[in-house]
Scaffold this motif. Sequence first.
Motif, PDB file in Angstrom:
ATOM      1  N   LYS A   2     -14.152  -6.452   5.423  1.00  0.00           N
ATOM      2  CA  LYS A   2     -13.153  -5.556   4.849  1.00  0.00           C
ATOM      3  C   LYS A   2     -12.525  -6.173   3.608  1.00  0.00           C
ATOM      4  N   LYS A   3     -12.186  -5.300   2.668  1.00  0.00           N
ATOM      5  CA  LYS A   3     -11.484  -5.755   1.477  1.00  0.00           C
ATOM      6  C   LYS A   3      -9.986  -5.688   1.750  1.00  0.00           C
ATOM      7  N   PHE A   4      -9.282  -6.765   1.420  1.00  0.00           N
ATOM      8  CA  PHE A   4      -7.843  -6.819   1.613  1.00  0.00           C
ATOM      9  C   PHE A   4      -7.130  -6.788   0.273  1.00  0.00           C
ATOM     10  N   LEU A   5      -6.002  -6.107   0.245  1.00  0.00           N
ATOM     11  CA  LEU A   5      -5.187  -5.982  -0.957  1.00  0.00           C
ATOM     12  C   LEU A   5      -3.816  -6.587  -0.698  1.00  0.00           C
ATOM     13  N   ASP A   6      -3.234  -7.179  -1.734  1.00  0.00           N
ATOM     14  CA  ASP A   6      -1.882  -7.718  -1.587  1.00  0.00           C
ATOM     15  C   ASP A   6      -0.911  -6.910  -2.443  1.00  0.00           C
ATOM     16  N   ASP A   9      -1.851  -6.199  -6.003  1.00  0.00           N
ATOM     17  CA  ASP A   9      -2.885  -5.164  -6.129  1.00  0.00           C
ATOM     18  C   ASP A   9      -2.265  -3.767  -6.048  1.00  0.00           C
ATOM     19  N   LEU A  10      -1.331  -3.586  -5.117  1.00  0.00           N
ATOM     20  CA  LEU A  10      -0.695  -2.276  -4.946  1.00  0.00           C
ATOM     21  C   LEU A  10       0.116  -1.900  -6.183  1.00  0.00           C
ATOM     22  N   ALA A  12      -0.514  -3.054  -9.242  1.00  0.00           N
ATOM     23  CA  ALA A  12      -1.498  -2.809 -10.300  1.00  0.00           C
ATOM     24  C   ALA A  12      -2.129  -1.422 -10.167  1.00  0.00           C
ATOM     25  N   MET A  13      -2.244  -0.933  -8.936  1.00  0.00           N
ATOM     26  CA  MET A  13      -2.804   0.402  -8.698  1.00  0.00           C
ATOM     27  C   MET A  13      -1.806   1.502  -9.055  1.00  0.00           C
ATOM     28  N   GLY A  14      -0.556   1.122  -9.266  1.00  0.00           N
ATOM     29  CA  GLY A  14       0.465   2.099  -9.614  1.00  0.00           C
ATOM     30  C   GLY A  14       1.152   2.734  -8.416  1.00  0.00           C
ATOM     31  N   LEU A  15       0.923   2.185  -7.228  1.00  0.00           N
ATOM     32  CA  LEU A  15       1.574   2.746  -6.041  1.00  0.00           C
ATOM     33  C   LEU A  15       3.056   2.406  -6.003  1.00  0.00           C
ATOM     34  N   PHE A  16       3.409   1.252  -6.543  1.00  0.00           N
ATOM     35  CA  PHE A  16       4.796   0.798  -6.565  1.00  0.00           C
ATOM     36  C   PHE A  16       5.069   0.130  -7.898  1.00  0.00           C
ATOM     37  N   GLY A  17       6.321   0.181  -8.316  1.00  0.00           N
ATOM     38  CA  GLY A  17       6.694  -0.431  -9.580  1.00  0.00           C
ATOM     39  C   GLY A  17       7.054  -1.898  -9.456  1.00  0.00           C
ATOM     40  N   SER A  18       7.419  -2.310  -8.236  1.00  0.00           N
ATOM     41  CA  SER A  18       7.817  -3.703  -8.028  1.00  0.00           C
ATOM     42  C   SER A  18       7.644  -4.067  -6.559  1.00  0.00           C
ATOM     43  N   LYS A  19       7.691  -5.363  -6.296  1.00  0.00           N
ATOM     44  CA  LYS A  19       7.610  -5.821  -4.907  1.00  0.00           C
ATOM     45  C   LYS A  19       8.813  -5.328  -4.109  1.00  0.00           C
ATOM     46  N   TRP A  44      -3.067  -5.655   3.092  1.00  0.00           N
ATOM     47  CA  TRP A  44      -3.451  -4.354   3.617  1.00  0.00           C
ATOM     48  C   TRP A  44      -4.947  -4.197   3.420  1.00  0.00           C
ATOM     49  N   THR A  45      -5.589  -3.463   4.329  1.00  0.00           N
ATOM     50  CA  THR A  45      -7.001  -3.161   4.107  1.00  0.00           C
ATOM     51  C   THR A  45      -7.089  -2.016   3.106  1.00  0.00           C
ATOM     52  N   ALA A  46      -8.192  -1.958   2.412  1.00  0.00           N
ATOM     53  CA  ALA A  46      -8.410  -0.862   1.467  1.00  0.00           C
ATOM     54  C   ALA A  46      -8.371   0.473   2.206  1.00  0.00           C
ATOM     55  N   ASP A  47      -8.841   0.493   3.453  1.00  0.00           N
ATOM     56  CA  ASP A  47      -8.809   1.722   4.255  1.00  0.00           C
ATOM     57  C   ASP A  47      -7.377   2.173   4.528  1.00  0.00           C
ATOM     58  N   GLU A  48      -6.481   1.233   4.830  1.00  0.00           N
ATOM     59  CA  GLU A  48      -5.074   1.583   5.063  1.00  0.00           C
ATOM     60  C   GLU A  48      -4.470   2.243   3.826  1.00  0.00           C
ATOM     61  N   ILE A  49      -4.766   1.684   2.673  1.00  0.00           N
ATOM     62  CA  ILE A  49      -4.213   2.214   1.426  1.00  0.00           C
ATOM     63  C   ILE A  49      -4.818   3.578   1.125  1.00  0.00           C
TER      64      ILE A  49
END
Length: 75
Positions: A2-6, A9-10, A12-19, A44-49
């Motif tokens: 599985k691919k994991f994202l931190d 990554d989230l 950079a994907m534009g899901l959030f503006g900051s931690k 997070w797994t790529a599937d979760e996102i």
Amino acid sequence: MKKFLDAKDLIAMGLFGSKMTLWRAIKEGRFPPGRMVSANRRKWTADEIENYVNACPTERDAEPTSRDSEPGEAA
């Protein structure tokens, strides 16, 4: 494997503006908590996102509001 994202990554994907925004969403139950892979690392797994993104309403799903109408149009 599985691919994991931190958090980076989230963001950079534009899901959030900051931690901070990400952590707040987790705390409020609006975003999946992922899993702790060490004492200070959450992933997070790529599937979760993908599941989260697919479950989010889009603009097309939203009901039109009076703010959406053009000036001079009846709502």
